[in-house]
Design an enzyme around this catalytic site. Sequence first.
Site: not given
Length: 471
Positions: A77, A152, A176
């Site tokens: 990420k 996210s 997320s």
Amino acid sequence: MNVWDLDACGVLEAMGSGKVTSAQAVQGYRDQIERTNPTLNYLVEDRFAKALQEAKECDRRQQEGTGKLWGVPISIKEAYNVAGMKTTGGLFHRKDQVEESDAAVTAKLKAAGAVILGKTNTPTLCFCQESENKLYGRTNNPWNPERTAGGSSSGEGAIIAVGGAAAGIGSDIGGSIRFPSHFNGVVGFKSGHGQVDQQGHFPFVDHPLQERMLGLGPMTKSVRDTRLIYNIIAKTPAPKKEVADYVITFLPQTTYPLSKVTVTLMHQVKAFFNKELETEEAVPPWFDPSALMWQEIMSVDGGEGTAKIAFGDRAARPVWEYLKEITTGKSEWHRHLTWALIGARLFRPGAKRVREIEEILHQGDEELDRYLDKRILVFPVYHCGAPIHGDLYREIFSIRKTFLRYMPYVAYANVWGLPSLTIPVGTDGDGMPISLQLMSRNRNEEALFQLGEIVEKQFRGYLRCDHGEDQ
């Protein structure tokens, strides 16, 4: 050999038997990324040349390599620092922010021999469950690009869904990891409070109430990979447990929205486990208040900390920038972020309410530690499969507080700092993945993994999306 379908353990097995080299695996994943990323936009910065060098070195030292991910190509990420790569949070004023050192998680993965292919997209500052920012744009769902990939950790969900990496790493303070795992049909694991070091994660979560909600963890193609990677990045590996010792508690149908297909899948999973394990239906303690508490904790400082990071050395003017964006489209800040900052101001709890929340958490932590000692909870993730772009945001970020209807399923694990494993179990009428999540207390991770392996074997599990292969 096509590595797209291989999980991390599968890559290790293929390398061990001589069917593929680490360099070949890197090239195979690179080919898949270059084929699918233009329409999905999940990878925002690659390190293909460096990854290939590292892979060749892993191949050269294959006989002496002892790392548990030796030569395995993974993604990470964008929020995690990787030495020599940018960490931007999707902000223009950080577009050239190259980090000199690795995040704690990155360092552990590298020490285990993982080869990092690149970094994946997030919403601005990871502050939304829809992934779009002004610097890198929007990530699309591989199963239907008109639909959300969640957030996210959306880029991780999408890249694993199409097989662009063996495994990946996300983070979760409000669904997320679990939203993108559910929407993209991958396995995801939100670790429990304090189990994985967040040093080098951007933004860093320093408020104690918010920090307890954050969980860092893997997003993968299999539960076996989840177990492997979690035990690498965790401060302490999961202790041994036996799932046969646990009661499996299914959340009954409540007043909160839930699609018919999700209800049916929940019933099918429960019916299967009725034959194998002790099961029950029950609403766990503190379920109903959790969505409101999640929003209040996220708004505890009125969004001031996030606004300071977002606006850098400029005055924080979320209202002005929101209006500018919706009228001209020329703001440097995405409207999702500025509207969320406005909402944080509106929902900010007063000092008395914060003390009440702290007391509730103290009481609830003790109660849940006992309640979940030998119990695993089975929850939905969201009321439906992946919605079209924008719908998820409107459901969660409406000023009408609709988050109270749509966030309870994911908010519970965040508010109470619980580990949660997301497993795909089926699809809806549009072919979009549907997942369930398994939750318990810290130190029960191995029981979650054991139950998850049974679920993925008996139900859908991970299936690679063949996005664009007929084009």
